[in-house]
Design a protein around this motif. Structure first.
Motif, PDB file in Angstrom:
ATOM      1  N   THR A  81      -4.819   6.877  -5.299  1.00  0.00           N
ATOM      2  CA  THR A  81      -4.987   5.432  -5.092  1.00  0.00           C
ATOM      3  C   THR A  81      -3.625   4.759  -5.047  1.00  0.00           C
ATOM      4  O   THR A  81      -2.718   5.114  -5.801  1.00  0.00           O
ATOM      5  CB  THR A  81      -5.830   4.804  -6.211  1.00  0.00           C
ATOM      6  OG1 THR A  81      -5.201   5.045  -7.483  1.00  0.00           O
ATOM      7  CG2 THR A  81      -7.245   5.381  -6.234  1.00  0.00           C
ATOM      8  N   ARG A  82      -3.499   3.801  -4.142  1.00  0.00           N
ATOM      9  CA  ARG A  82      -2.286   2.983  -4.045  1.00  0.00           C
ATOM     10  C   ARG A  82      -2.720   1.545  -3.757  1.00  0.00           C
ATOM     11  O   ARG A  82      -3.462   1.297  -2.818  1.00  0.00           O
ATOM     12  CB  ARG A  82      -1.361   3.481  -2.932  1.00  0.00           C
ATOM     13  CG  ARG A  82      -0.808   4.883  -3.186  1.00  0.00           C
ATOM     14  CD  ARG A  82       0.363   5.183  -2.267  1.00  0.00           C
ATOM     15  NE  ARG A  82       0.835   6.548  -2.425  1.00  0.00           N
ATOM     16  CZ  ARG A  82       1.611   6.968  -3.423  1.00  0.00           C
ATOM     17  NH1 ARG A  82       2.007   6.111  -4.341  1.00  0.00           N
ATOM     18  NH2 ARG A  82       1.996   8.238  -3.486  1.00  0.00           N
ATOM     19  N   ASN A  83      -2.242   0.622  -4.600  1.00  0.00           N
ATOM     20  CA  ASN A  83      -2.622  -0.787  -4.441  1.00  0.00           C
ATOM     21  C   ASN A  83      -4.150  -0.917  -4.435  1.00  0.00           C
ATOM     22  O   ASN A  83      -4.750  -1.496  -3.534  1.00  0.00           O
ATOM     23  CB  ASN A  83      -2.017  -1.352  -3.148  1.00  0.00           C
ATOM     24  CG  ASN A  83      -2.163  -2.864  -3.044  1.00  0.00           C
ATOM     25  OD1 ASN A  83      -2.251  -3.555  -4.057  1.00  0.00           O
ATOM     26  ND2 ASN A  83      -2.202  -3.375  -1.817  1.00  0.00           N
ATOM     27  N   THR A 122      -7.115   2.275  -1.168  1.00  0.00           N
ATOM     28  CA  THR A 122      -6.051   1.302  -1.007  1.00  0.00           C
ATOM     29  C   THR A 122      -6.639  -0.047  -0.616  1.00  0.00           C
ATOM     30  O   THR A 122      -7.863  -0.208  -0.529  1.00  0.00           O
ATOM     31  CB  THR A 122      -5.022   1.782   0.038  1.00  0.00           C
ATOM     32  OG1 THR A 122      -3.871   0.940   0.000  1.00  0.00           O
ATOM     33  CG2 THR A 122      -5.615   1.789   1.437  1.00  0.00           C
ATOM     34  N   THR A 123      -5.757  -1.025  -0.387  1.00  0.00           N
ATOM     35  CA  THR A 123      -6.168  -2.372  -0.001  1.00  0.00           C
ATOM     36  C   THR A 123      -5.433  -2.764   1.259  1.00  0.00           C
ATOM     37  O   THR A 123      -4.206  -2.609   1.335  1.00  0.00           O
ATOM     38  CB  THR A 123      -5.841  -3.376  -1.129  1.00  0.00           C
ATOM     39  OG1 THR A 123      -6.463  -2.938  -2.341  1.00  0.00           O
ATOM     40  CG2 THR A 123      -6.333  -4.770  -0.774  1.00  0.00           C
ATOM     41  N   ASP A 124      -6.130  -3.247   2.277  1.00  0.00           N
ATOM     42  CA  ASP A 124      -5.465  -3.604   3.531  1.00  0.00           C
ATOM     43  C   ASP A 124      -4.876  -5.006   3.456  1.00  0.00           C
ATOM     44  O   ASP A 124      -5.006  -5.709   2.438  1.00  0.00           O
ATOM     45  CB  ASP A 124      -6.403  -3.430   4.730  1.00  0.00           C
ATOM     46  CG  ASP A 124      -7.526  -4.462   4.764  1.00  0.00           C
ATOM     47  OD1 ASP A 124      -7.515  -5.413   3.952  1.00  0.00           O
ATOM     48  OD2 ASP A 124      -8.429  -4.308   5.616  1.00  0.00           O
ATOM     49  N   ARG A 130     -10.889  -3.622   0.103  1.00  0.00           N
ATOM     50  CA  ARG A 130     -10.740  -2.345  -0.604  1.00  0.00           C
ATOM     51  C   ARG A 130     -11.295  -1.249   0.290  1.00  0.00           C
ATOM     52  O   ARG A 130     -12.480  -1.249   0.633  1.00  0.00           O
ATOM     53  CB  ARG A 130     -11.507  -2.360  -1.925  1.00  0.00           C
ATOM     54  CG  ARG A 130     -11.276  -3.587  -2.795  1.00  0.00           C
ATOM     55  CD  ARG A 130      -9.822  -3.746  -3.209  1.00  0.00           C
ATOM     56  NE  ARG A 130      -9.679  -4.811  -4.199  1.00  0.00           N
ATOM     57  CZ  ARG A 130      -8.533  -5.326  -4.587  1.00  0.00           C
ATOM     58  NH1 ARG A 130      -7.402  -4.876  -4.052  1.00  0.00           N
ATOM     59  NH2 ARG A 130      -8.489  -6.283  -5.488  1.00  0.00           N
ATOM     60  N   SER A 186       0.812  -1.217   0.000  1.00  0.00           N
ATOM     61  CA  SER A 186       0.000   0.000   0.000  1.00  0.00           C
ATOM     62  C   SER A 186       0.843   1.263   0.000  1.00  0.00           C
ATOM     63  O   SER A 186       0.452   2.295  -0.558  1.00  0.00           O
ATOM     64  CB  SER A 186      -0.920   0.027   1.220  1.00  0.00           C
ATOM     65  OG  SER A 186      -0.164   0.245   2.401  1.00  0.00           O
TER      66      SER A 186
END
Length: 398
Positions: free
Chosen positions: A356-358, A383-385, A390, A312
């Protein structure tokens, strides 16, 4: 360097719009308009980029492209900081083999007893001679020569007190931009053995597009320091300080304006990841230099933050971390892409700065999905954890 009519025209119109001046022209046939327009545009650029030079009456500026590509005063002063940290005996002679407009040379030369500027283009040498006098660099010597041709014949009496500086030209014979070290002029990989026969230290400015790991490897692992220099959040320079007898890994310096982080690559490890129950009161985005370094584990070692996920490149903490090398935000809401959750979280928000990232959407796609206009005081990070969720972090900048 020009007649009085041209110089007077530059002084009278340097605040004016260059395009308007070009269209209007000048009735005085003694005025060299192309040169005058270069000077006016150059001075206007220098007010932003080289303020101390813009304040000196008579400094001659190169055409627009050269002014945009030359070092800024801020990055030139940063190089002076590198020079000043060298051992005291290393401050005898500076040799700049790629003189150009001479910004880096002029700032660094003040820290040396002798300073030699080498440039293959005669018109740049003429400009340098003229400007260096105005700048008070009475100890500077200008040589019109090709660096690769001149270098084998150079006799340096004290290599341990000499620093070579190179900013290789990153354009080919067709003026197309190049990035690889071997494609630049001069080819540092070819001349490096000759440089180390004549000096103990070599400072090289490379394209910020290069991967620093590969650059260090290509240069034979002789880099004692790697400096990733950003200004205003944009990566501007990749500097390599080469030391003749150095062995081992280099120190990595990530710098963005007044933010800095220094570490050894071997100290980096996997970033500590945030767990579901961790407080996410604050969110942090690393600056451009840290992003370029790729050493994100160092952030969780040096600062009380955790990474949202391995890919991320966003970090969270329960408390505000004031000296984090990047931007900090207070989190006002965290939401999934569920329509009801989004509706509640975005209530009253019409504008937002989105990144936005990942995340499976670009910033533009996410903006369209959320029906938000650009700008305002709200920042949204998609982002995505670590669990694959999401998420949108809705924030206010600290």
């Amino acid at each position: 360097m020009k007649n009085e009519a041209t110089i007077r025209f530059v002084r009278e119109h340097r605040e004016n719009d260059v395009r308007a001046l070009a269209l209007r022209g000048c009735r005085d046939k003694n005025v060299d308009m192309p040169w005058a327009l270069d000077q006016i545009q150059g001075w206007q650029t220098a007010r932003r980029k080289l303020p101390s030079w813009a304040a000196i009456d008579g400094i001659v500026f190169p055409p627009h492209l050269s002014m945009e590509q030359c070092s800024s005063e801020q990055t030139a002063l940063y190089k002076c900081g590198i020079v000043k940290r060298l051992p005291d005996h290393s401050h005898e002679t500076l040799i700049d083999l790629t003189g150009g407009f001479g910004v880096d040379f002029a700032f660094m030369a003040r820290h040396f007893t002798h300073a030699l500027y080498v440039e293959r283009l005669e018109h740049l040498c003429e400009t340098a001679r003229y400007n260096f006098k105005l700048l008070g660099l009475t100890h500077a010597t200008v040589i019109n020569a090709d660096a690769e041709t001149l270098l084998p014949s150079m006799d340096i009496p004290h290599p341990d007190s000499t620093l070579f500086y190179l900013d290789p030209a990153r354009r080919d014979s067709n003026s197309a931009r190049t990035y690889a070290i071997s494609d630049c002029t001069p080819n540092v990989l070819t001349v490096l053995p000759l440089l180390f026969e004549r000096a103990d230290h070599v400072l090289i400015k490379l394209s910020p597009m290069l991967d620093w790991h590969k650059a260090v490897d290509d240069l034979g692992n002789r880099a004692s320091e790697v400096h990733i220099v950003s200004v205003g959040g944009e990566c501007k320079e990749l500097l390599m300080l080469m030391t003749k007898d150095h062995s081992g890994e280099p120190a990595i310096h990530c710098v963005n304006d007044d933010q800095s982080l220094t570490f050894l690559p071997s100290q980096d490890s996997a970033a500590t990841l945030a767990s579901e129950g961790d407080a996410t009161t604050f969110l942090y985005e690393p600056n451009a230099s840290v992003m370029k370094s790729g050493c994100f584990g160092m952030l969780t070692q040096h600062y009380p933050v955790k990474a949202v996920a391995a890919d991320s490149h966003l970090f969270v903490s329960p408390e505000c971390v004031e000296n984090f090398p990047g931007r900090g935000f207070r989190v006002t809401a965290v939401t999934t892409m569920n329509k009801k959750e989004l509706s509640r979280a975005l209530a009253g928000i019409t504008h937002a700065n989105i990144a936005t990232r990942n995340f499976p959407m670009t910033a533009q796609q996410l903006r369209a999905r959320l029906h938000l206009q650009d700008g305002g005081d709200t920042y949204i990070f998609g982002t995505t954890d670590r669990a694959g969720n999401r998420l949108l972090y809705i924030c206010q900048k600290i």
